[in-house]
Design a protein around this motif. Structure first.
Motif, PDB file in Angstrom:
ATOM      1  N   HIS A   5       6.135  43.527  44.248  1.00  0.00           N
ATOM      2  CA  HIS A   5       7.000  43.483  45.432  1.00  0.00           C
ATOM      3  C   HIS A   5       8.004  42.337  45.296  1.00  0.00           C
ATOM      4  O   HIS A   5       7.759  41.347  44.600  1.00  0.00           O
ATOM      5  CB  HIS A   5       6.152  43.317  46.710  1.00  0.00           C
ATOM      6  N   ASN A   6       9.117  42.472  46.008  1.00  0.00           N
ATOM      7  CA  ASN A   6      10.197  41.464  45.996  1.00  0.00           C
ATOM      8  C   ASN A   6       9.741  40.066  46.431  1.00  0.00           C
ATOM      9  O   ASN A   6      10.471  39.103  46.231  1.00  0.00           O
ATOM     10  CB  ASN A   6      11.328  41.909  46.928  1.00  0.00           C
ATOM     11  N   TYR A   7       8.568  39.945  47.102  1.00  0.00           N
ATOM     12  CA  TYR A   7       8.087  38.631  47.553  1.00  0.00           C
ATOM     13  C   TYR A   7       7.111  37.993  46.571  1.00  0.00           C
ATOM     14  O   TYR A   7       6.517  36.955  46.878  1.00  0.00           O
ATOM     15  CB  TYR A   7       7.356  38.747  48.892  1.00  0.00           C
ATOM     16  N   GLN A   8       6.874  38.639  45.446  1.00  0.00           N
ATOM     17  CA  GLN A   8       5.898  38.071  44.506  1.00  0.00           C
ATOM     18  C   GLN A   8       6.436  36.795  43.873  1.00  0.00           C
ATOM     19  O   GLN A   8       7.655  36.549  43.865  1.00  0.00           O
ATOM     20  CB  GLN A   8       5.543  39.105  43.442  1.00  0.00           C
ATOM     21  N   ARG A   9       5.515  35.998  43.314  1.00  0.00           N
ATOM     22  CA  ARG A   9       5.907  34.766  42.609  1.00  0.00           C
ATOM     23  C   ARG A   9       6.934  35.126  41.532  1.00  0.00           C
ATOM     24  O   ARG A   9       6.817  36.195  40.905  1.00  0.00           O
ATOM     25  CB  ARG A   9       4.683  34.163  41.912  1.00  0.00           C
ATOM     26  N   PRO A  10       7.902  34.238  41.266  1.00  0.00           N
ATOM     27  CA  PRO A  10       8.943  34.540  40.274  1.00  0.00           C
ATOM     28  C   PRO A  10       8.381  34.994  38.925  1.00  0.00           C
ATOM     29  O   PRO A  10       8.867  35.948  38.327  1.00  0.00           O
ATOM     30  CB  PRO A  10       9.696  33.212  40.136  1.00  0.00           C
ATOM     31  N   GLU A  11       7.311  34.339  38.444  1.00  0.00           N
ATOM     32  CA  GLU A  11       6.798  34.695  37.110  1.00  0.00           C
ATOM     33  C   GLU A  11       6.205  36.106  37.090  1.00  0.00           C
ATOM     34  O   GLU A  11       6.211  36.776  36.064  1.00  0.00           O
ATOM     35  CB  GLU A  11       5.790  33.641  36.610  1.00  0.00           C
ATOM     36  N   ILE A  12       5.723  36.566  38.244  1.00  0.00           N
ATOM     37  CA  ILE A  12       5.198  37.937  38.301  1.00  0.00           C
ATOM     38  C   ILE A  12       6.358  38.925  38.362  1.00  0.00           C
ATOM     39  O   ILE A  12       6.353  39.962  37.688  1.00  0.00           O
ATOM     40  CB  ILE A  12       4.222  38.111  39.481  1.00  0.00           C
ATOM     41  N   GLN A  13       7.383  38.591  39.137  1.00  0.00           N
ATOM     42  CA  GLN A  13       8.589  39.440  39.160  1.00  0.00           C
ATOM     43  C   GLN A  13       9.142  39.576  37.736  1.00  0.00           C
ATOM     44  O   GLN A  13       9.518  40.667  37.304  1.00  0.00           O
ATOM     45  CB  GLN A  13       9.667  38.817  40.046  1.00  0.00           C
ATOM     46  N   ASP A  14       9.183  38.452  37.020  1.00  0.00           N
ATOM     47  CA  ASP A  14       9.773  38.475  35.679  1.00  0.00           C
ATOM     48  C   ASP A  14       8.932  39.305  34.704  1.00  0.00           C
ATOM     49  O   ASP A  14       9.461  39.902  33.764  1.00  0.00           O
ATOM     50  CB  ASP A  14       9.946  37.037  35.140  1.00  0.00           C
ATOM     51  N   VAL A 221      14.879  35.037  47.427  1.00  0.00           N
ATOM     52  CA  VAL A 221      15.843  34.083  46.868  1.00  0.00           C
ATOM     53  C   VAL A 221      15.841  34.210  45.339  1.00  0.00           C
ATOM     54  O   VAL A 221      16.899  34.220  44.700  1.00  0.00           O
ATOM     55  CB  VAL A 221      15.486  32.644  47.320  1.00  0.00           C
ATOM     56  N   HIS A 222      14.666  34.356  44.748  1.00  0.00           N
ATOM     57  CA  HIS A 222      14.579  34.516  43.289  1.00  0.00           C
ATOM     58  C   HIS A 222      15.282  35.808  42.851  1.00  0.00           C
ATOM     59  O   HIS A 222      16.038  35.819  41.875  1.00  0.00           O
ATOM     60  CB  HIS A 222      13.108  34.540  42.849  1.00  0.00           C
ATOM     61  N   ARG A 223      15.036  36.886  43.608  1.00  0.00           N
ATOM     62  CA  ARG A 223      15.657  38.180  43.255  1.00  0.00           C
ATOM     63  C   ARG A 223      17.187  38.042  43.276  1.00  0.00           C
ATOM     64  O   ARG A 223      17.872  38.511  42.371  1.00  0.00           O
ATOM     65  CB  ARG A 223      15.236  39.279  44.254  1.00  0.00           C
ATOM     66  N   LEU A 224      17.713  37.391  44.330  1.00  0.00           N
ATOM     67  CA  LEU A 224      19.167  37.248  44.436  1.00  0.00           C
ATOM     68  C   LEU A 224      19.711  36.347  43.331  1.00  0.00           C
ATOM     69  O   LEU A 224      20.771  36.628  42.761  1.00  0.00           O
ATOM     70  CB  LEU A 224      19.547  36.684  45.816  1.00  0.00           C
ATOM     71  N   SER A 225      18.960  35.287  42.998  1.00  0.00           N
ATOM     72  CA  SER A 225      19.412  34.392  41.925  1.00  0.00           C
ATOM     73  C   SER A 225      19.470  35.154  40.603  1.00  0.00           C
ATOM     74  O   SER A 225      20.395  34.971  39.812  1.00  0.00           O
ATOM     75  CB  SER A 225      18.471  33.209  41.753  1.00  0.00           C
ATOM     76  N   MET A 226      18.474  36.023  40.368  1.00  0.00           N
ATOM     77  CA  MET A 226      18.457  36.794  39.116  1.00  0.00           C
ATOM     78  C   MET A 226      19.655  37.735  39.033  1.00  0.00           C
ATOM     79  O   MET A 226      20.072  38.128  37.955  1.00  0.00           O
ATOM     80  CB  MET A 226      17.153  37.613  38.984  1.00  0.00           C
ATOM     81  N   LEU A 227      20.196  38.095  40.206  1.00  0.00           N
ATOM     82  CA  LEU A 227      21.383  38.966  40.214  1.00  0.00           C
ATOM     83  C   LEU A 227      22.676  38.155  40.143  1.00  0.00           C
ATOM     84  O   LEU A 227      23.773  38.707  40.205  1.00  0.00           O
ATOM     85  CB  LEU A 227      21.396  39.835  41.481  1.00  0.00           C
ATOM     86  N   GLY A 228      22.557  36.827  40.041  1.00  0.00           N
ATOM     87  CA  GLY A 228      23.729  35.979  39.854  1.00  0.00           C
ATOM     88  C   GLY A 228      24.320  35.421  41.134  1.00  0.00           C
ATOM     89  O   GLY A 228      25.403  34.826  41.118  1.00  0.00           O
ATOM     90  N   PHE A 229      23.612  35.586  42.270  1.00  0.00           N
ATOM     91  CA  PHE A 229      24.131  35.034  43.536  1.00  0.00           C
ATOM     92  C   PHE A 229      23.542  33.650  43.772  1.00  0.00           C
ATOM     93  O   PHE A 229      22.476  33.314  43.272  1.00  0.00           O
ATOM     94  CB  PHE A 229      23.737  35.932  44.715  1.00  0.00           C
ATOM     95  N   GLU A 230      24.269  32.846  44.584  1.00  0.00           N
ATOM     96  CA  GLU A 230      23.696  31.610  45.102  1.00  0.00           C
ATOM     97  C   GLU A 230      22.933  32.030  46.352  1.00  0.00           C
ATOM     98  O   GLU A 230      23.519  32.643  47.257  1.00  0.00           O
ATOM     99  CB  GLU A 230      24.838  30.691  45.552  1.00  0.00           C
ATOM    100  N   ALA A 231      21.642  31.728  46.403  1.00  0.00           N
ATOM    101  CA  ALA A 231      20.861  32.199  47.556  1.00  0.00           C
ATOM    102  C   ALA A 231      20.012  31.070  48.119  1.00  0.00           C
ATOM    103  O   ALA A 231      19.462  30.265  47.355  1.00  0.00           O
ATOM    104  CB  ALA A 231      19.968  33.363  47.144  1.00  0.00           C
ATOM    105  N   TYR A 232      19.929  31.024  49.452  1.00  0.00           N
ATOM    106  CA  TYR A 232      19.200  29.952  50.124  1.00  0.00           C
ATOM    107  C   TYR A 232      18.307  30.565  51.202  1.00  0.00           C
ATOM    108  O   TYR A 232      18.736  31.480  51.919  1.00  0.00           O
ATOM    109  CB  TYR A 232      20.183  28.977  50.799  1.00  0.00           C
ATOM    110  N   PRO A 233      17.071  30.036  51.355  1.00  0.00           N
ATOM    111  CA  PRO A 233      16.224  30.549  52.438  1.00  0.00           C
ATOM    112  C   PRO A 233      16.722  30.050  53.794  1.00  0.00           C
ATOM    113  O   PRO A 233      17.176  28.908  53.903  1.00  0.00           O
ATOM    114  CB  PRO A 233      14.838  29.971  52.107  1.00  0.00           C
ATOM    115  N   ALA A 234      16.627  30.903  54.815  1.00  0.00           N
ATOM    116  CA  ALA A 234      17.008  30.482  56.168  1.00  0.00           C
ATOM    117  C   ALA A 234      16.054  29.399  56.655  1.00  0.00           C
ATOM    118  O   ALA A 234      16.436  28.552  57.457  1.00  0.00           O
ATOM    119  CB  ALA A 234      16.968  31.680  57.107  1.00  0.00           C
TER     120      ALA A 234
END
Ligand code: 13P
Ligand code: SF4
Length: 292
Positions: A5-14, A221-234
């Motif tokens: 899922h999109n909320y998983q830890r970055p290393e699991i997403q990767d 935030v990790h997903r958006l960063s991987m797509l090349g965006f600057e992303a910040y949590p609210a």
């Protein structure tokens, strides 16, 4: 096949073969040829994959990774509301147990909830367990949406406040705001886009900004960063501890030892699958597990 899922830890997403929102993951679990699916997400997501794939082995690497909102709606409460409102269709959010889904007429995700309710030939519907998503669906469709139960909510999205979001907007001038519909109405009011986690990712491409503030769990935030965006949590408090309970170690152990096999009573699974199929049929989407 590892689905995350999109909320998983970055290393699991990767490490995952596919990363997505609840709807995409349900469909992906059906499409993949693998006999064994390792599902990195909370309990109801792995359970839904098992419901839709009776012929596959679905492994949930961390059985204690459970969505607290799904636990807020019990079959007993669902039955009580159904009895009290016999004419109202009962729509349940995917964030619910198999036993609750088995009592529903339709099962939706945040990606298709409003579309489904707008298609229904009913002005009053029952919707559970998220009262904020229920409220959002009512705003979008103009229908009366009765939340089941009255208090259902995601503690993670509730922790993201309007003042958190206002501060993040001040700190990141020019950033556009993406909001999950599980957030409260006053947070949703500041959104440039409201949608499921993957709909937010698509919106980021379409809105054309370089910077985004996201009012949802920080994994996005990790997903958006991987797509090349600057992303910040609210908000720094938007962390789902249950999503984060799954680690790379637990994934490896699940595969090597075949741990965490998800089992659903076949009669419950059949009724739940029917409610999921009803949604695809009403939305005019061919039912993926019926395709030859
Ligand atoms: P999505 O379906 O948008 O991925 O959301 C799932 C979820 O648990 C949100 O908190
Ligand atoms: Fe459940 Fe909220 Fe975590 Fe999503 S973010 S899995 S709704 S607790």
């Amino acid at each position: 096949m590892l689905l995350a899922h999109n909320y998983q830890r970055p290393e699991i997403q990767d490490a995952a073969h596919f990363v997505g929102d609840s709807l995409e993951l349900s469909l992906k679990a059906v499409e993949v040829g693998a006999e064994v699916v390792v599902f990195a997400g909370v309990d109801f997501m792995a359970e839904q994959a098992a419901i839709l794939n009776p012929g596959k082995v679905v492994l949930h690497p961390e059985p204690l990774s459970k969505c607290p909102m799904a636990a807020m709606l019990t079959p007993e409460v669902a039955r009580r509301y159904r009895e009290k409102h016999p004419g109202a269709p009962f729509i349940v959010y995917v964030n619910s147990s198999a036993r609750v889904k088995a009592l529903a007429d339709y099962v939706v995700t945040s990606a298709n909830a409003a579309a489904l309710v707008s298609q229904l030939d009913a002005d009053t519907v029952l919707f559970g367990p998220d009262r904020h998503l229920a409220e959002y669906v009512a705003e979008k469709t103009g229908k009366t949406v009765i939340p089941v139960p009255g208090f259902g909510h995601c503690p993670v999205h509730l922790a993201i406040t309007r003042s958190d979001l206002e501060r993040a907007k001040r700190e990141h001038p020019g950033a556009k705001v993406l909001v999950h519909p599980e957030c409260t109405r006053d947070v949703r009011a500041l959104a440039d886009f409201i949608g499921s986690t993957s709909q937010m990712l698509r919106a980021a491409r379409e809105l054309g900004a370089r910077k985004y503030v996201v009012a949802t769990e920080v994994g996005l935030v990790h997903r958006l960063s991987m797509l090349g965006f600057e992303a910040y949590p609210a908000s720094p408090y938007g962390v789902c501890p249950d999503m984060k309970k799954i680690t790379l170690d637990s994934v490896v152990r699940a595969v090597l030892e075949r741990r965490g096999v998800v089992r659903v009573d076949p009669r419950v699974a059949e009724r739940a699958r029917k409610a999921i199929e009803n949604t695809f049929e009403l939305l005019g989407v061919s039912v993926p597990w019926r395709r030859s």
